[in-house]
Enzyme design. Sequence first.
Site, mmCIF file in Angstrom:
data_model
loop_
_atom_site.group_PDB
_atom_site.id
_atom_site.type_symbol
_atom_site.label_atom_id
_atom_site.label_comp_id
_atom_site.label_asym_id
_atom_site.label_seq_id
_atom_site.Cartn_x
_atom_site.Cartn_y
_atom_site.Cartn_z
ATOM 1 N N LYS A 215 0.809 -1.218 0.000
ATOM 2 C CA LYS A 215 0.000 0.000 0.000
ATOM 3 C C LYS A 215 0.846 1.274 0.000
ATOM 4 O O LYS A 215 2.018 1.267 0.344
ATOM 5 C CB LYS A 215 -1.016 -0.048 1.146
ATOM 6 C CG LYS A 215 -2.163 -0.995 0.752
ATOM 7 C CD LYS A 215 -3.294 -1.059 1.724
ATOM 8 C CE LYS A 215 -4.349 -2.017 1.138
ATOM 9 N NZ LYS A 215 -5.380 -2.365 2.094
ATOM 10 N N ARG A 250 -3.407 -10.552 4.284
ATOM 11 C CA ARG A 250 -3.822 -10.500 2.869
ATOM 12 C C ARG A 250 -2.675 -9.892 2.078
ATOM 13 O O ARG A 250 -2.408 -8.702 2.206
ATOM 14 C CB ARG A 250 -5.097 -9.635 2.762
ATOM 15 C CG ARG A 250 -5.672 -9.541 1.375
ATOM 16 C CD ARG A 250 -6.887 -8.610 1.373
ATOM 17 N NE ARG A 250 -7.471 -8.523 0.054
ATOM 18 C CZ ARG A 250 -7.020 -7.736 -0.916
ATOM 19 N NH1 ARG A 250 -5.983 -6.961 -0.709
ATOM 20 N NH2 ARG A 250 -7.619 -7.733 -2.092
HETATM 21 N N1 HH2 Z 1 -7.331 -4.064 0.551
HETATM 22 C C1 HH2 Z 1 -7.657 -4.016 -0.755
HETATM 23 C C2 HH2 Z 1 -8.753 -4.736 -1.254
HETATM 24 N N2 HH2 Z 1 -9.486 -5.516 -0.429
HETATM 25 N N3 HH2 Z 1 -9.917 -6.388 1.715
HETATM 26 C C3 HH2 Z 1 -9.611 -6.445 3.015
HETATM 27 N N4 HH2 Z 1 -10.347 -7.198 3.847
HETATM 28 N N5 HH2 Z 1 -8.545 -5.754 3.554
HETATM 29 C C4 HH2 Z 1 -7.772 -4.949 2.788
HETATM 30 O O1 HH2 Z 1 -6.840 -4.313 3.326
HETATM 31 C C5 HH2 Z 1 -8.070 -4.851 1.381
HETATM 32 C C6 HH2 Z 1 -9.170 -5.601 0.871
HETATM 33 C C7 HH2 Z 1 -6.843 -3.161 -1.671
HETATM 34 O O2 HH2 Z 1 -5.796 -3.895 -2.240
HETATM 35 P P1 HH2 Z 1 -5.829 -4.580 -3.692
HETATM 36 O O3 HH2 Z 1 -6.904 -5.619 -3.786
HETATM 37 O O4 HH2 Z 1 -4.488 -5.070 -4.030
HETATM 38 O O5 HH2 Z 1 -6.113 -3.397 -4.683
HETATM 39 P P2 HH2 Z 1 -7.393 -2.958 -5.492
HETATM 40 O O6 HH2 Z 1 -8.433 -2.561 -4.506
HETATM 41 O O7 HH2 Z 1 -6.890 -1.802 -6.311
HETATM 42 O O8 HH2 Z 1 -7.848 -4.123 -6.341
#
Ligand code: HH2
Length: 273
Positions: A215, A250
């Site tokens: 992040k 995660r």
């Molecule tokens: N962070 C993201 C998405 N989903 N779910 C939970 N429970 N906790 C988190 O910290 C979280 C999440 C954001 O990361 P990412 O999926 O890599 O990115 P994007 O939202 O751009 O797909």
Amino acid sequence: MPFDRPVIVGVLNLTPDSFSDGGRFEPADPGRAADAAAAMIEAGADVLDLGGESTRPGATRIDADEQQRRVLPALRRIVDALGVPVSIDTTRAAVAAAALDAGAAIVNDVSAGREDEAMLPLVADRGAAMILMHMQGEPATMQRDPRYDDPVAEVRDFLLERARVAESHGIDRRRLVLDPGIGFGKTTDHNLALLAGLGAFVETGLPVMLGASRKRFLGELTGVAQAEERGLATAATTAIGVMAGVQMFRVHDVAPNRQVADVTHAVAAHPSR
Ligand code: HH2
């Protein structure tokens, strides 16, 4: 879910625009996503988290039909071929329902059941597990000027309230996981407060998940501009989480986080501590 060791949740985004791994997979080619999933399992992932909508700051919303089109073919392949627990990262009950039908076991809802009133009844009805995440505001605007008087207490109280609401819909408390929502309506300082205060979440007695992987605040702290290059910074947050008693992580880079989690856990669980 067994918690005799830290649970590594591998992130598989089936989106064109996720902040660090968007555009890797075409929905028309679920085989490639399934191969990536197999590699994550090989590297030590216990659960895979599939998503069809980016929630990065400012992301465009994706409707339920399109999310299903992106996610379901890969999800079916992964469940059939690998038999691992899969979680579906969505705020829409229709997407969660289709994913549960296709074999997902966990609903990961970044709105903690607030966005779609059908979500909590659905999870209750299916007996699924659910990750409740804290977010201040909405993805489109959440990073504009987030404010807290006491980030740890406010985020913890919000999550406990959402757990209470989830239970009031008939979801078994033992199937809930709390997630402070690193980066979701939080400045770097708020994220640091939450990482330093993870013990307060663990003390609730509910399992805790940490999602700090790659992040932006890690880029701010390290000067590493490319999200894909923040693997070591992410692993540091995993070590911090394990020492505080966090159970689930995660992450995009499974192998280094598996190693860090296992070594840190061996120390954290050592009788001499
Ligand atoms: N962070 C993201 C998405 N989903 N779910 C939970 N429970 N906790 C988190 O910290 C979280 C999440 C954001 O990361 P990412 O999926 O890599 O990115 P994007 O939202 O751009 O797909």
